[in-house]
Every structure is written in C-alpha cells, then in structure tokens.
Design a protein around this motif. Structure first.
Motif, PDB file in Angstrom:
ATOM      1  N   SER B  23      -0.582  16.561   8.140  1.00 36.34           N
ATOM      2  CA  SER B  23      -0.540  15.906   6.827  1.00 36.34           C
ATOM      3  C   SER B  23       0.351  14.674   6.748  1.00 36.34           C
ATOM      4  O   SER B  23       0.347  13.983   5.732  1.00 36.34           O
ATOM      5  CB  SER B  23      -0.121  16.928   5.774  1.00 36.34           C
ATOM      6  OG  SER B  23       1.028  17.606   6.205  1.00 36.34           O
ATOM      7  N   ASN B  24       1.137  14.375   7.772  1.00 34.64           N
ATOM      8  CA  ASN B  24       1.944  13.147   7.737  1.00 34.64           C
ATOM      9  C   ASN B  24       1.034  11.966   8.097  1.00 34.64           C
ATOM     10  O   ASN B  24       1.051  11.441   9.207  1.00 34.64           O
ATOM     11  CB  ASN B  24       3.140  13.243   8.690  1.00 34.64           C
ATOM     12  CG  ASN B  24       4.149  12.135   8.456  1.00 34.64           C
ATOM     13  OD1 ASN B  24       3.833  11.106   7.859  1.00 34.64           O
ATOM     14  ND2 ASN B  24       5.368  12.338   8.930  1.00 34.64           N
ATOM     15  N   LEU B  26       0.942   8.882   7.174  1.00 33.87           N
ATOM     16  CA  LEU B  26       1.550   7.584   7.468  1.00 33.87           C
ATOM     17  C   LEU B  26       1.905   7.481   8.944  1.00 33.87           C
ATOM     18  O   LEU B  26       1.774   6.428   9.562  1.00 33.87           O
ATOM     19  CB  LEU B  26       2.795   7.354   6.606  1.00 33.87           C
ATOM     20  CG  LEU B  26       3.458   6.007   6.865  1.00 33.87           C
ATOM     21  CD1 LEU B  26       2.646   4.864   6.287  1.00 33.87           C
ATOM     22  CD2 LEU B  26       4.861   5.957   6.297  1.00 33.87           C
ATOM     23  N   LEU B  27       2.345   8.591   9.495  1.00 35.76           N
ATOM     24  CA  LEU B  27       2.688   8.592  10.920  1.00 35.76           C
ATOM     25  C   LEU B  27       1.432   8.309  11.750  1.00 35.76           C
ATOM     26  O   LEU B  27       1.458   7.489  12.675  1.00 35.76           O
ATOM     27  CB  LEU B  27       3.296   9.946  11.302  1.00 35.76           C
ATOM     28  CG  LEU B  27       3.866  10.062  12.707  1.00 35.76           C
ATOM     29  CD1 LEU B  27       4.943   9.022  12.949  1.00 35.76           C
ATOM     30  CD2 LEU B  27       4.454  11.447  12.926  1.00 35.76           C
ATOM     31  N   PRO B 144      -4.659   4.749  -0.245  1.00 37.55           N
ATOM     32  CA  PRO B 144      -4.334   5.054   1.151  1.00 37.55           C
ATOM     33  C   PRO B 144      -5.504   5.651   1.928  1.00 37.55           C
ATOM     34  O   PRO B 144      -5.624   5.408   3.140  1.00 37.55           O
ATOM     35  CB  PRO B 144      -3.168   6.035   1.055  1.00 37.55           C
ATOM     36  CG  PRO B 144      -2.909   6.281  -0.352  1.00 37.55           C
ATOM     37  CD  PRO B 144      -3.797   5.458  -1.198  1.00 37.55           C
ATOM     38  N   TYR B 216      -2.100  -0.391   2.876  1.00 38.60           N
ATOM     39  CA  TYR B 216      -1.647   1.008   2.919  1.00 38.60           C
ATOM     40  C   TYR B 216      -0.266   1.175   2.289  1.00 38.60           C
ATOM     41  O   TYR B 216      -0.051   2.081   1.487  1.00 38.60           O
ATOM     42  CB  TYR B 216      -1.626   1.515   4.368  1.00 38.60           C
ATOM     43  CG  TYR B 216      -1.494   3.019   4.482  1.00 38.60           C
ATOM     44  CD1 TYR B 216      -2.616   3.807   4.703  1.00 38.60           C
ATOM     45  CD2 TYR B 216      -0.270   3.659   4.366  1.00 38.60           C
ATOM     46  CE1 TYR B 216      -2.521   5.191   4.799  1.00 38.60           C
ATOM     47  CE2 TYR B 216      -0.163   5.035   4.461  1.00 38.60           C
ATOM     48  CZ  TYR B 216      -1.288   5.796   4.676  1.00 38.60           C
ATOM     49  OH  TYR B 216      -1.182   7.163   4.776  1.00 38.60           O
ATOM     50  N   VAL B 217       0.688   0.292   2.659  1.00 43.20           N
ATOM     51  CA  VAL B 217       2.062   0.499   2.155  1.00 43.20           C
ATOM     52  C   VAL B 217       2.227  -0.043   0.732  1.00 43.20           C
ATOM     53  O   VAL B 217       3.042   0.456  -0.034  1.00 43.20           O
ATOM     54  CB  VAL B 217       3.163  -0.089   3.075  1.00 43.20           C
ATOM     55  CG1 VAL B 217       3.103   0.528   4.444  1.00 43.20           C
ATOM     56  CG2 VAL B 217       3.085  -1.587   3.162  1.00 43.20           C
TER      57      VAL B 217
END
Lengths: 417, 302
Positions: B23-24, B26-27, B144, B216-217
């Motif tokens: 679930s991370n 962004l990583l 995202p 995304y960010v």
C-alpha cells in the motif's frame, strides 16, 4: 449459598457487560506517527519541536495514557518517529510508511514548510488528517482539502500583521514614513514579505515602501544591499530571512557602521540564543523582532503554563544540546491540541478528529496563546507580538513588547541609538 | 521482441500489480520515477558517453511545464504532460551548444545550466508566471491513481526506447560515437545529429518523468523538482547496475533505492555509513556495474 452464587454471578456479569460496553473495540494504544530531522538544514527547527512533542507524550503515558472520549478511557500513546534527515524525498516515503505500513492513528508532520509540503498531498490521498506542526506555507491550505490543520505559528500570510500594524499605526507618530523591505526568496519569508507589503499598502497610513527587494536564500553578504538600502533613506528596515540570513545581515550592519533607525529581523526573537552567540548582544540591541510564546506567560487554560513547561524541559533534557525556545513550545502545543481533540472526538475517524480540533478553535488557550483556525485549517491565532530586544545593565537581552498595545510591556526606542 | 517479453512486460506488470498488495504507493511510484531517470541517464551517458550532472534540469522543466499548463491554461493533465515534456526537449535544444565541450567540462556546464533554470523559475519577479519561490499547488487535478497509471505508461515507453537502442543500428551508432567519435564519423555516422537525437530523447524521458511526478505530488517547491539528488541518484543507480544495458539501470534502482528505503526506515542512524560504504565498494570492485559481474559469470545480460 446457591442464591449468593447466582447473585454474585449476576453482579459480575453486569459489571463486565458495562466494562465491555465502555471499552468495546478500544485499541491497546493510540499510534502517533511523526518525522524529525536529526541532521541537515532543518535540524535546528525540527529537533526542538520533536522534543516538545515527546515530552508531552511521555508525560501522558506516565499518567496512564491520554483520555479518549470515543472509548471513554485512558489509552497509552505509542510514538512512531522516523528521521528524514531534512530530505524531502525521504520524508515523502516515510510519511507513506507511517500511513500505509505502520497504520498510525494520528499523523504529525515534521517541522517547517519544506518538510511539511510533501506530506500535504500524501495525507490527502490517504484521507489522513495531517497535524501540521509549524508548516505555515499558504499553499497548503485550500478549501477543497479538509485533511490538514495547522497547530502552532500563524500562517505566513497573517504572521507579520503585528509588525505591519505597528508601522502603520504607531510608525507615523514616531516618524516612520519610509520603509525598506529586504527578504529571502523562499516560501516562508517571501510570503511574509508579501503580507507586510499588502498590510502597509492597504492601511492608507501614508507609509511608503521605498525599497523592496527579494534575494536568494543562500545570500551571505549584505554589504552592497545595505548601501543600496541606505541610498533610499528609509526610516525603517525590515529584513526577512532564515536564521543564517539574519546572522549575516546583522553582522554586516555592525561592520558597515550603517545604523538603521528601525531594524526588524525574524530570528533574533525566534532563536535568540543562537543569534546572540553569533551576532553578540550589542548587535541585537534595539533590534525589533517577534516576541515568541517562550517569552510571554500566556494564561494557559489547558496544559502546563510556560514556567512549569520550562522546568519540565530542563529536567528532561538536562544534557541536551537542543535549545528551549519558540519551537519547543510549538511541539508541546501540538500534543495539547491532540489531547484536547481526543477528549472531544466521538471516534478516531480522521474527519471526526478534524471536527473535534475545529471545535477547539478560539476556545483552547495554551502556553502558546489562543488556538484559532480559519475554514481551511490555517492557524490565525497564536499571534506573535512585536517586541524590541534591549540589553539590560547585566548585559542580558530582554524582550520589550511594543505591539499590540494591550500586551505591551514598554515603549519602543526609536530611533535606534 | 525477446527483450520486450523478458524485461518490459515483467517490469511493467510488476508495477501494475504491486499496488494491490503493497500500500505504500508513493514508494512504488518513486521506484518507477528513478527507473525512468536512470534509463534517461543511460541513454545519454551509457550510449553516448556524455555525463549530465545537470540532468535534473529536464526533470524540473517537465514538472514546471506540466504545472504551468495546468495552472494558466487549465489543461487536462494528459494534455499538459506531453507539453511539459516538450518544455524539457526545448531546454535540451537550447543546451545543444554544450556538446562543443566534452568530459568533465560538459558535465559542469550542464550542472550550471540546471542551476540557472532553477534560479529563473524561482525568481520572485516571475511570480505571476512560475509562482516564484512560493511553490506550486495543483490540488485541482490531484489524482494519484491516474498519475500512477500514466507513470506506468511512461515507464513502458522508456523501457521500449532503451530496448530499441540496445538492438538497433541507431543504438550501435551511439555506442560507436561514445567509443571514438572521429572513427564513427569516418564510418559514415552523422555524429552531431545522432548525438543530439539521443540528448533530446534523454531530455524527453526526464521531462515526462518530471511532469508525471508533479501531477502525483501536486504540492512542491522549485528546490524539490530541481534537487541535485535526482541527478545523483539517477547516475549512481545507472552506474551501479551497468550502463548501455536495459537491465543494468533497473537492477541499480531496485537494489540501491530499495536499500536506501530499507536502511532509512530501519536504521536511519547508519544510513549514510552503509550507503557510502556500498558505493565505495562498487567503485573499487565493480566499476562497470553489476552487469559486468553477471557477464563475468557467463550470463548474457541484455
């Protein structure tokens, strides 16, 4: 005997049923996740905030935890903290780690706007309320994002209001009519410069901005700039920069022999010990600055008053190199707001927590002043008054608050001798 | 085609499936960004031998190109993305005179160019255009999930391009230029044209990566997208894995960026020590990257 046994069983079952109802689904601990920067350029503002938060948390755990209304009981807190080393990309990954892997109940950002900025979209994406400690960037607060609240420090766009109000109200009476603004071009000080400019222009007080220049944050020599400022013949000079900027600027002011009649910098107030170490008491004498909450004994209606907090800090961090000051109060304030919110929220749902925090707005008064939010979650309370640093007869710097008048402790010395 | 099946499809499929089990996100997204950037460095450094210390300039140009399209023209993200990447390509064109330099001089001039772009973008006098130093907020297009999917497509295109370079006459021509530009010219290769095409392709990859990163960010400062760390990481990852290969930069990112995060989370206090020691070991014992070790063991690494 049988009758007694049945009665005892009945009483026991009723008691346990009540206890069960009160503690239904209560977690064994409330997980509070945060980041800190033990190294890098934000360490000096991050560590005091983190230590302040830790002090509150350990104090609560020593009392058996924090009262959580949703479960009607005290629950211990578990701190999960990672070191982002002042690195934005690392911070982003670690915020995600806290949310997705550690599954924290409460997400607290690192200190300052830069390390908070990456957390804003991440928290929003995961529908986690971001407890923003000191990230005052105006960009963070938008009406379409309910997942952020600012704990300490007023949002940058209103922070300098006491400074601008003093200049536009008391300034003309003192003879301040021409103002020079020199600022470092980063979000924090750039937004403050915009706010000062706006407040002065909107005041119609006759005060004129005669010099207005943004310079790179890396600037370390102000000699030429000081001469340019002098050429505009200002009555007041406002320099807005980070601590290294203020140190370099004030040293250059001393070396150049230029004596502005009114001189304002941010960090002589926020990091007085650091500035005194690098500039010296004489260089800070008569400088105007913000008066931090660590200098004002606000009547706290919740949590420790300043004196007790300072004593607790000195006891806990007896060998620490982290200085007590504005940021250490901010970290403790974060804890107090979380504590009040948990005592008011009906569940640990993130929007319910937000609602609980908003219910404190204008009512919660801590050692940091009155906690007050606008509709986007930006802090508009906890205003830092304007003060002037004066060297006393023992060569100690003391704050004299000059604005607002209702909290003033003395008269401003103008022009600066 | 074999490389597409053996490398592109599994890598893209892995990043497509992983969000449902890890679930991370962004990583995972950052892994993709660094694979793109490492491959971009691979195109210009691995194939043609020009080390771009200012590679992040293209990444930042892409991020700002994307953001300004969204802010000023309210362009939908999928349209803003190619325009943002176009900004990086235009910057690449603007910097083509740097090819008059070589070796360290090229690298340093490129670094200076990237810093100059950062200073222009963060100039407060351009606040009405670039938002100056106060940063970008793209909350209106924040999505995202779609940004992740788009990054996946950009990753696939990037890998496809590098596979093409690895297997085409054009890629061979670039490697010939890297080895000896004069001999390559004598053999009929248009050195200037081929080199500029590689340079612009490399800029395009970074521009696309920057655009999708900005999407995304959604909240960032100029220093975030022009951070030298992007360049350093991309170069180190590409070198660690092995240049002028398809697999090398992927291996570099997976191992080094994976380690970076694992150490950063578990033992941050030893982070710099472990990471530094690893890179020193690499430079001393495997100067041609991991791929050279695999080849020494008789494995044919594409």
């Amino acid at each position: 005997m049988t009758r007694y046994t049945i009665f005892a069983l009945l009483v026991a079952s009723m008691t346990s049923a009540t206890a069960f109802a009160q503690g239904t689904g209560a977690p064994a601990e409330i997980k509070l996740g945060t980041l800190y920067a033990s190294s890098g350029r934000f360490a000096s503002i991050s560590m005091p905030v983190h230590d302040g938060l830790k002090l509150w948390l350990e104090q609560k755990n020593a009392e058996g935890g924090v009262f959580v209304k949703a479960f009607n009981k005290k629950i211990p807190l578990k701190l999960i903290a990672y070191d982002d080393q002042s690195n934005n990309a690392t911070a982003a990954t670690l915020y995600n780690q806290l949310i997705t892997q550690d599954k924290v109940d409460i997400l607290v950002s690192d200190s300052g706007s830069v390390l908070t900025s990456v957390a804003v979209p991440i928290a929003r994406d995961h529908k986690m309320l971001l407890i923003d400690q000191t990230g005052t960037g105006a960009n963070f607060f938008t009406p379409d994002n309910p997942y952020i609240v600012l704990m300490s420090d007023p949002v940058s766009s209103i922070w300098p209001k006491p400074l601008a109000d003093f200049i536009t109200h008391d300034g003309p009476k003192l003879g301040i009519k021409r103002v020079a603004i020199l600022y470092s071009t980063n979000d924090f000080t750039g937004t403050q410069a915009n706010a000062v400019r706006k407040f002065i222009k909107e005041s119609n007080s006759g005060v004129e901005i005669v010099y207005d220049e943004g310079i790179p944050t890396e600037t370390s020599n102000y000699t030429v700039l000081l001469n340019n400022i002098r050429a505009t013949n200002p009555d007041a000079v406002i320099e807005l920069g980070y601590a290294p900027n203020d140190i370099a600027f004030l040293r250059n002011v001393q070396d150049s022999g230029i004596k502005p009649k009114f001189l304002f910098c941010i960090y002589p107030g926020l990091e007085t010990e650091l500035l005194e170490k690098n500039v010296g008491g004489a260089g800070l004498n008569y400088v105007f600055t913000y008066v931090p909450s660590s200098e004002i004994a606000y009547q706290a209606s919740f949590g420790m008053p300043l004196k007790d907090y300072k004593a607790a800090w000195d006891k806990k961090y007896v060998d620490s190199k982290v200085e007590f000051g504005f940021n250490s109060v901010a970290g403790y304030t974060t804890g107090l707001v979380i504590e009040s919110a948990l005592a008011a929220a009906n569940s640990l749902d993130q929007l319910e927590l937000r609602k609980a925090i908003f219910s404190l707005s204008g009512k919660l008064r801590t050692l940091d002043g009155t906690f007050e939010l606008d509709a986007t979650g930006a802090q508009i309370g906890e205003i830092t008054p304007l003060g002037q640093l004066i060297l006393d007869e023992h060569e100690h710097l003391k704050f004299v608050t000059v604005w607002p008048h209702d909290v003033a402790t003395g008269k401003p010395v103008y022009p600066r001798p | 085609m074999r490389h597409v099946l053996l490398i592109l499809v599994p890598v893209v499929a892995t990043f497509a499936i992983l969000p449902s089990v890890y679930s991370n996100h962004l990583l995972l997204f950052n892994f993709m960004i660094f694979i793109m950037l490492a491959q971009g460095v691979n195109v210009i450094y691995g194939f043609t031998g020009y080390l771009p210390f200012g590679y992040v300039g293209f990444f930042g140009a892409g991020a700002y190109g994307f953001s300004l399209m969204v802010i000023h023209l309210q362009a939908p993200p999928l349209l803003a993305l190619p325009v943002g990447a176009g900004a990086a390509v235009v910057l690449g064109l603007f910097l083509t005179p740097l090819f008059r330099l070589s070796g360290a001089y090229f690298s340093i001039a490129n670094l200076a160019a990237a810093l100059a772009v950062l200073q222009v973008v963060s100039n407060p006098n351009l606040e009405s255009i670039t938002k100056g130093p106060y940063g970008i907020s793209l909350s209106g297009v924040f999505n995202p999930t779609l940004a992740y999917g788009t990054a996946l497509a950009v990753l696939a295109a990037t890998l496809g391009l590098v596979i093409y370079l690895r297997n085409s006459r054009f890629g061979m021509a670039l490697q010939a230029i890297r080895e000896d530009p004069i001999s390559a010219g004598m053999a009929g290769i248009n050195v200037v044209r081929e080199r500029i095409i590689a340079w612009l392709l490399s800029a395009l990859i970074a521009g696309l990566a920057g655009g999708v990163f900005a999407w995304y960010v959604s909240v960032f400062y100029p220093e975030t997208v022009f951070s030298g760390e992007f360049t350093i990481f991309a170069i180190v990852f590409a070198l660690f894995g092995g240049n002028a290969t398809v697999v090398g930069p992927i291996l570099g990112v997976v191992i080094l960026y994976g380690l970076y995060n694992a150490v950063g989370i578990s033992t941050p206090q030893y982070f710099q020590l472990i990471y530094g020691a690893l890179i020193m070991g690499l430079v001393l014992f495997l100067p041609n990257g991991l791929v050279s070790l695999l080849r020494r063991w008789g494995l044919n690494v594409p």
